[in-house]
Write a protein that holds these residues in place. Structure first.
Motif, PDB file in Angstrom:
ATOM      1  N   HIS A  46      15.981 -18.318 -39.245  1.00  0.00           N
ATOM      2  CA  HIS A  46      14.636 -17.870 -39.640  1.00  0.00           C
ATOM      3  C   HIS A  46      14.560 -16.343 -39.579  1.00  0.00           C
ATOM      4  CE1 HIS A  46      10.648 -18.452 -40.792  1.00  0.00           C
ATOM      5  NE2 HIS A  46      10.096 -18.894 -39.676  1.00  0.00           N
ATOM      6  N   TYR A  49       9.553 -15.023 -43.631  1.00  0.00           N
ATOM      7  CA  TYR A  49       8.508 -16.024 -43.798  1.00  0.00           C
ATOM      8  C   TYR A  49       8.776 -16.920 -45.011  1.00  0.00           C
ATOM      9  CZ  TYR A  49       5.777 -13.503 -40.298  1.00  0.00           C
ATOM     10  OH  TYR A  49       5.351 -12.921 -39.125  1.00  0.00           O
ATOM     11  N   LYS A  70       3.755 -23.454 -37.585  1.00  0.00           N
ATOM     12  CA  LYS A  70       2.833 -22.944 -36.575  1.00  0.00           C
ATOM     13  C   LYS A  70       1.418 -23.406 -36.863  1.00  0.00           C
ATOM     14  CE  LYS A  70       2.522 -18.402 -38.863  1.00  0.00           C
ATOM     15  NZ  LYS A  70       2.722 -16.956 -38.673  1.00  0.00           N
ATOM     16  N   SER A  72      -1.375 -22.136 -36.401  1.00  0.00           N
ATOM     17  CA  SER A  72      -2.339 -21.143 -36.885  1.00  0.00           C
ATOM     18  C   SER A  72      -2.570 -21.257 -38.393  1.00  0.00           C
ATOM     19  CB  SER A  72      -1.868 -19.727 -36.538  1.00  0.00           C
ATOM     20  OG  SER A  72      -0.619 -19.443 -37.133  1.00  0.00           O
ATOM     21  N   ARG A  93       3.164 -22.944 -30.959  1.00  0.00           N
ATOM     22  CA  ARG A  93       4.326 -22.158 -30.586  1.00  0.00           C
ATOM     23  C   ARG A  93       4.267 -21.751 -29.122  1.00  0.00           C
ATOM     24  NH1 ARG A  93       6.907 -20.515 -35.383  1.00  0.00           N
ATOM     25  NH2 ARG A  93       6.711 -22.319 -36.734  1.00  0.00           N
ATOM     26  N   GLU A 119      14.847 -21.020 -33.673  1.00  0.00           N
ATOM     27  CA  GLU A 119      14.481 -19.711 -33.145  1.00  0.00           C
ATOM     28  C   GLU A 119      12.971 -19.542 -33.014  1.00  0.00           C
ATOM     29  OE1 GLU A 119      18.334 -17.269 -34.842  1.00  0.00           O
ATOM     30  OE2 GLU A 119      16.858 -18.113 -36.219  1.00  0.00           O
ATOM     31  N   GLY A 120      12.209 -20.476 -33.585  1.00  0.00           N
ATOM     32  CA  GLY A 120      10.773 -20.515 -33.365  1.00  0.00           C
ATOM     33  C   GLY A 120       9.950 -19.583 -34.228  1.00  0.00           C
ATOM     34  N   THR A 121      10.438 -18.399 -34.465  1.00  0.00           N
ATOM     35  CA  THR A 121       9.753 -17.413 -35.297  1.00  0.00           C
ATOM     36  C   THR A 121      10.815 -16.551 -35.964  1.00  0.00           C
ATOM     37  OG1 THR A 121       8.030 -15.707 -35.293  1.00  0.00           O
ATOM     38  CG2 THR A 121       9.569 -15.699 -33.442  1.00  0.00           C
ATOM     39  N   ILE A 122      10.405 -15.654 -36.863  1.00  0.00           N
ATOM     40  CA  ILE A 122      11.418 -14.854 -37.543  1.00  0.00           C
ATOM     41  C   ILE A 122      12.110 -13.921 -36.544  1.00  0.00           C
ATOM     42  CG2 ILE A 122      10.329 -15.017 -39.796  1.00  0.00           C
ATOM     43  CD1 ILE A 122       9.247 -12.199 -39.405  1.00  0.00           C
ATOM     44  N   SER A 123      13.401 -13.746 -36.734  1.00  0.00           N
ATOM     45  CA  SER A 123      14.225 -13.032 -35.753  1.00  0.00           C
ATOM     46  C   SER A 123      13.967 -11.534 -35.717  1.00  0.00           C
ATOM     47  CB  SER A 123      15.707 -13.267 -36.061  1.00  0.00           C
ATOM     48  OG  SER A 123      16.063 -12.630 -37.275  1.00  0.00           O
ATOM     49  N   ARG A 124      13.581 -10.946 -36.843  1.00  0.00           N
ATOM     50  CA  ARG A 124      13.406  -9.492 -36.971  1.00  0.00           C
ATOM     51  C   ARG A 124      14.677  -8.737 -36.581  1.00  0.00           C
ATOM     52  NH1 ARG A 124       8.528 -11.597 -35.253  1.00  0.00           N
ATOM     53  NH2 ARG A 124       6.794 -11.160 -36.659  1.00  0.00           N
ATOM     54  N   LYS A 224       9.518  -6.783 -32.104  1.00  0.00           N
ATOM     55  CA  LYS A 224       8.070  -6.805 -32.246  1.00  0.00           C
ATOM     56  C   LYS A 224       7.425  -6.513 -30.906  1.00  0.00           C
ATOM     57  CE  LYS A 224       4.214  -9.607 -33.927  1.00  0.00           C
ATOM     58  NZ  LYS A 224       3.808 -10.925 -34.486  1.00  0.00           N
TER      59      LYS A 224
END
Length: 229
Positions: A46, A49, A70, A72, A93, A119-124, A224
């Protein structure tokens, strides 16, 4: 088994297909792994988005991929209507959402294709510890076939006028399906590492955002900023 796309899922993927397949020059391998009557657990990296959409566009002629998303997204009534119509599964999350996991287990056992990003969310662009949810799903439904999806090029979709070159390779885990002696966390870590060997971490965002992420990584900080920072 759900091989027929819901109307909302079909419409969203039809809208996204020109962006992902035509503008994004999507290339795919291993799509045949999504076929058949068996339940499938699709696990991916991930970095953007756009990754869940790429999963869906790539696999839409084979399976409807029901992603854990998620919660939201359900706060906006219009978006909630769309994602509900797409049969996506809301998850809180960071809360170890037992209810969402129970729904995913039930649908997976019933023959669905469930998509999850450990990974749950974007890695950035930075390492994120894989969460155990993927392993818990594989453990709860041992008859499912685990298929990994390594996505590259998705971060370039927003970098207009640069044209992206998106690729997704579906493959079975080189280390095999979940073993009885593996904990869910160990399994999630193993398959994520296999995916990341094919799809290394990459910084998302346009020039200024990407620069900010790189500076934070270089300083040893999370890409982040967290609350209170």
């Amino acid at each position: 088994m759900s091989t027929t796309l819901t109307p909302a899922y079909r419409r969203v993927m039809a809208f996204a297909a020109p962006i992902v397949k035509t503008w994004g020059r999507l290339e795919t391998t291993g799509l045949e792994l999504l076929d058949g009557p068996d339940p499938v657990l699709a696990i991916g990296n991930h970095d953007s988005y756009w990754d869940p959409v790429i999963f869906g566009v790539a696999g839409r002629e084979h399976r409807q991929i029901r992603a854990l998303a998620k919660d939201s997204l359900w706060k906006n009534k219009l978006v909630a209507k769309v994602v509900t119509g797409m049969a996506q599964i809301p998850v809180k999350r960071g809360a170890g959402d037992a209810e969402a996991l129970a729904v995913a287990i039930r649908e997976l056992a019933d023959g669905s294709c469930i998509g999850i990003f450990p990974e749950g969310t974007i890695s950035r662009g930075a390492y994120l510890r894989p969460r155990s949810g993927a392993g818990r799903l594989a453990e709860a439904v041992p008859e499912c076939r685990v298929v990994l999806g390594a996505i590259t090029g998705s971060v370039d979709i927003v970098r207009f006028p640069k044209r992206p070159k998106i690729r997704i390779d579906f493959f079975e885990p080189e280390g095999g399906q979940k073993r009885p002696d593996e904990t869910p966390a160990e399994f999630a870590t193993r398959v994520t590492e296999e995916i990341r060997r094919r799809a290394p971490y990459v910084v998302p965002g346009r020039k200024k955002t990407a620069k900010k992420y790189r500076e934070r990584i270089a300083a040893g900080l999370p890409p982040k900023a967290g609350k209170g920072e």
